[in-house]
Design a protein around this motif. Structure first.
Motif, short mmCIF file in Angstrom:
data_model
loop_
_atom_site.label_atom_id
_atom_site.label_comp_id
_atom_site.label_asym_id
_atom_site.label_seq_id
_atom_site.Cartn_x
_atom_site.Cartn_y
_atom_site.Cartn_z
N GLN A 173 0.76 -1.24 0.02
CA GLN A 173 0.17 -0.06 0.01
C GLN A 173 0.95 1.37 0.15
OE1 GLN A 173 -2.79 -0.35 3.38
NE2 GLN A 173 -3.82 -2.07 2.35
N VAL A 174 1.95 1.39 0.81
CA VAL A 174 2.83 2.45 0.91
C VAL A 174 3.37 2.75 -0.58
CG1 VAL A 174 5.04 3.21 1.64
CG2 VAL A 174 3.28 2.30 3.37
N LEU A 175 3.86 1.47 -1.38
CA LEU A 175 4.55 1.77 -2.43
C LEU A 175 3.52 2.27 -3.34
CD1 LEU A 175 6.76 -1.43 -2.79
CD2 LEU A 175 7.68 0.95 -2.29
N ALA A 176 2.43 1.55 -3.47
CA ALA A 176 1.42 2.12 -4.53
C ALA A 176 1.04 3.45 -4.29
CB ALA A 176 0.09 1.21 -4.35
N TYR A 177 0.92 3.98 -3.15
CA TYR A 177 0.79 5.43 -2.74
C TYR A 177 1.92 6.28 -3.59
CZ TYR A 177 0.29 9.82 -0.39
OH TYR A 177 -0.10 11.26 0.11
N HIS A 178 2.96 6.00 -2.99
CA HIS A 178 4.23 6.81 -3.63
C HIS A 178 4.54 6.58 -5.09
CE1 HIS A 178 5.14 8.53 0.33
NE2 HIS A 178 5.15 7.33 0.82
N PHE A 179 4.30 5.50 -5.58
CA PHE A 179 4.86 5.39 -7.09
C PHE A 179 3.35 4.43 -7.55
CE2 PHE A 179 8.29 4.09 -4.23
CZ PHE A 179 8.98 5.29 -4.61
N PRO A 180 2.33 5.42 -7.83
CA PRO A 180 1.03 4.95 -8.63
C PRO A 180 1.19 4.50 -9.80
CG PRO A 180 0.97 7.28 -8.23
CD PRO A 180 2.47 7.04 -7.63
N ASP A 181 2.18 4.81 -10.75
CA ASP A 181 2.71 4.63 -12.00
C ASP A 181 3.04 3.14 -12.17
OD1 ASP A 181 4.73 5.70 -10.99
OD2 ASP A 181 5.64 6.29 -12.94
N VAL A 182 3.48 2.52 -11.27
CA VAL A 182 4.00 1.09 -11.42
C VAL A 182 2.81 0.44 -10.25
CG1 VAL A 182 6.18 1.66 -11.75
CG2 VAL A 182 5.70 1.54 -9.38
N GLU A 183 1.84 0.71 -9.92
CA GLU A 183 0.80 -0.07 -9.02
C GLU A 183 0.71 -1.61 -9.54
OE1 GLU A 183 -3.19 0.42 -6.61
OE2 GLU A 183 -2.77 1.87 -7.84
N LYS A 184 0.42 -1.86 -10.84
CA LYS A 184 0.06 -2.76 -11.38
C LYS A 184 1.23 -3.90 -11.24
CE LYS A 184 -3.09 -1.30 -14.89
NZ LYS A 184 -4.44 -0.98 -14.47
N ARG A 185 2.44 -3.52 -11.02
CA ARG A 185 3.50 -4.69 -10.77
C ARG A 185 3.86 -4.88 -9.55
NH1 ARG A 185 8.04 -1.20 -13.81
NH2 ARG A 185 6.54 0.42 -14.76
N ILE A 186 3.08 -4.13 -8.32
CA ILE A 186 3.54 -4.21 -6.96
C ILE A 186 2.38 -5.18 -6.41
CG2 ILE A 186 3.55 -3.36 -4.65
CD1 ILE A 186 3.66 -0.44 -6.26
N HIS A 187 3.14 -6.30 -5.93
CA HIS A 187 2.30 -7.52 -5.41
C HIS A 187 3.07 -7.90 -3.84
CE1 HIS A 187 0.77 -8.21 -9.20
NE2 HIS A 187 2.25 -7.86 -9.83
N THR A 188 2.16 -8.61 -3.05
CA THR A 188 2.93 -9.20 -1.75
C THR A 188 3.61 -10.43 -2.56
OG1 THR A 188 1.12 -10.34 -1.12
CG2 THR A 188 1.46 -8.36 -0.26
N LEU A 189 4.59 -10.85 -1.79
CA LEU A 189 5.41 -12.10 -2.40
C LEU A 189 4.32 -13.24 -2.26
CD1 LEU A 189 7.65 -14.07 -3.34
CD2 LEU A 189 8.33 -13.77 -0.75
N CYS A 190 3.46 -13.19 -0.98
CA CYS A 190 2.40 -14.23 -0.96
C CYS A 190 1.54 -14.49 -1.95
CB CYS A 190 2.02 -14.42 0.57
SG CYS A 190 3.05 -14.54 1.65
N GLU A 191 0.85 -13.43 -2.18
CA GLU A 191 -0.21 -13.08 -3.36
C GLU A 191 0.36 -13.55 -4.71
OE1 GLU A 191 -2.17 -9.45 -3.32
OE2 GLU A 191 -0.48 -8.32 -4.23
N PHE A 192 1.55 -13.06 -4.83
CA PHE A 192 2.15 -13.39 -6.40
C PHE A 192 2.41 -14.85 -6.51
CE2 PHE A 192 5.85 -13.54 -9.37
CZ PHE A 192 5.39 -12.73 -10.29
N VAL A 193 2.68 -15.51 -5.57
CA VAL A 193 2.68 -17.01 -5.68
C VAL A 193 1.33 -17.76 -5.57
CG1 VAL A 193 5.15 -17.25 -5.35
CG2 VAL A 193 3.64 -17.62 -3.49
N GLY A 194 0.10 -16.99 -5.33
CA GLY A 194 -1.23 -17.71 -5.06
C GLY A 194 -1.28 -18.12 -3.62
N GLU A 195 -0.62 -17.56 -2.45
CA GLU A 195 -1.04 -17.97 -1.26
C GLU A 195 -1.45 -16.73 -0.56
OE1 GLU A 195 1.90 -20.24 0.76
OE2 GLU A 195 2.56 -21.47 -1.08
N GLY A 196 -1.77 -15.68 -0.93
CA GLY A 196 -2.20 -14.59 -0.05
C GLY A 196 -3.58 -14.78 0.61
N PRO A 197 -4.09 -13.81 1.16
CA PRO A 197 -3.01 -12.60 1.76
C PRO A 197 -2.64 -13.15 2.99
CG PRO A 197 -5.42 -12.23 2.20
CD PRO A 197 -5.60 -13.37 1.35
N TYR A 198 -1.22 -12.82 3.47
CA TYR A 198 -0.84 -13.24 4.67
C TYR A 198 0.61 -12.09 4.46
CZ TYR A 198 2.27 -17.36 3.88
OH TYR A 198 3.14 -18.06 3.24
N ASP A 199 1.22 -11.82 5.47
CA ASP A 199 2.28 -11.34 5.62
C ASP A 199 3.47 -12.20 5.99
OD1 ASP A 199 1.17 -8.97 5.10
OD2 ASP A 199 0.88 -7.96 7.34
#
Length: 140
Positions: free
Chosen positions: A87-113
Motif C-alpha cells: 500500500q505504501v509503495l502504491a501510494y508513492h509510486f502509482p504509475d507502477v502499482e500494477k507491478r506491485i504484489h505481496t510475495l504471498c499473493e504473487f505465488v497464489g498464497e495470499g493474503p498474509y504477511d
C-alpha cells in the motif's frame, strides 16, 4: 531476464534474504535488487540474516537502500513482504502499482504477511528464511 525488487521495512532482514535466495535458487535467470520503505542510511544486512544465509551456503553482500522512483521503474515486478508495504509503495509510486504484489499473493498464497524477524532470535530468522525459501521456490 526478469528484474525483481523485494521490499520490506528497513531493508536489512527480509528483503535482502529474499533477494539472496532468488539469486541463489534462480540460477541467473533473474536480476534482483531489494529496498525498504523506511531506510535509515546505508546499513549492512542484519547479523542473523547473514548468518542464516551462510548456514545455507549463501553469501550476502548488502547495503540497504530506500525504495525510489528509478528502482521502481526498473523493476518488472515488485514483491513486498506485507500488505502495508504494498500500500505504501502504491501510494508513492502509482504509475507502477500494477507491478506491485505481496510475495504471498504473487505465488497464489495470499493474503498474509511474512513475519519480520528484526530484533529477534536466530530461530526467528531461520523461520523467516524457511518461509521465504518455500515461497521463492514456488515463484521460480
Amino acid at each position: 531476464m526478469k528484474r525483481v525488487v523485494f521490499v520490506c521495512t528497513g531493508n536489512t532482514c527480509r528483503s535482502p534474504m529474499a533477494s539472496a535466495l532468488l539469486c541463489h535458487l534462480g540460477n541467473g535467470a533473474f536480476d534482483v535488487q531489494s529496498a525498504g520503505i523506511s531506510v535509515r542510511g546505508k546499513q549492512d544486512a542484519s547479523f542473523y540474516a547473514k548468518s542464516v544465509l551462510k548456514e545455507e551456503g549463501i553469501e550476502l553482500h548488502h547495503s540497504s537502500q530506500q525504495a525510489h522512483e528509478e528502482l521502481m521503474q526498473w523493476a518488472d515486478v515488485i514483491l513486498t513482504m506485507t500488505e502495508q508495504h504494498k500500500q505504501v509503495l502504491a501510494y508513492h509510486f502509482p504509475d507502477v502499482e500494477k507491478r506491485i504484489h505481496t510475495l504471498c499473493e504473487f505465488v497464489g498464497e495470499g493474503p498474509y504477511d511474512i513475519s519480520d524477524p528484526f530484533g529477534g532470535t536466530v530461530e526467528m530468522y531461520r523461520h523467516t528464511y524457511d518461509e521465504l525459501k518455500r515461497l521463492i521456490q514456488k515463484m521460480i
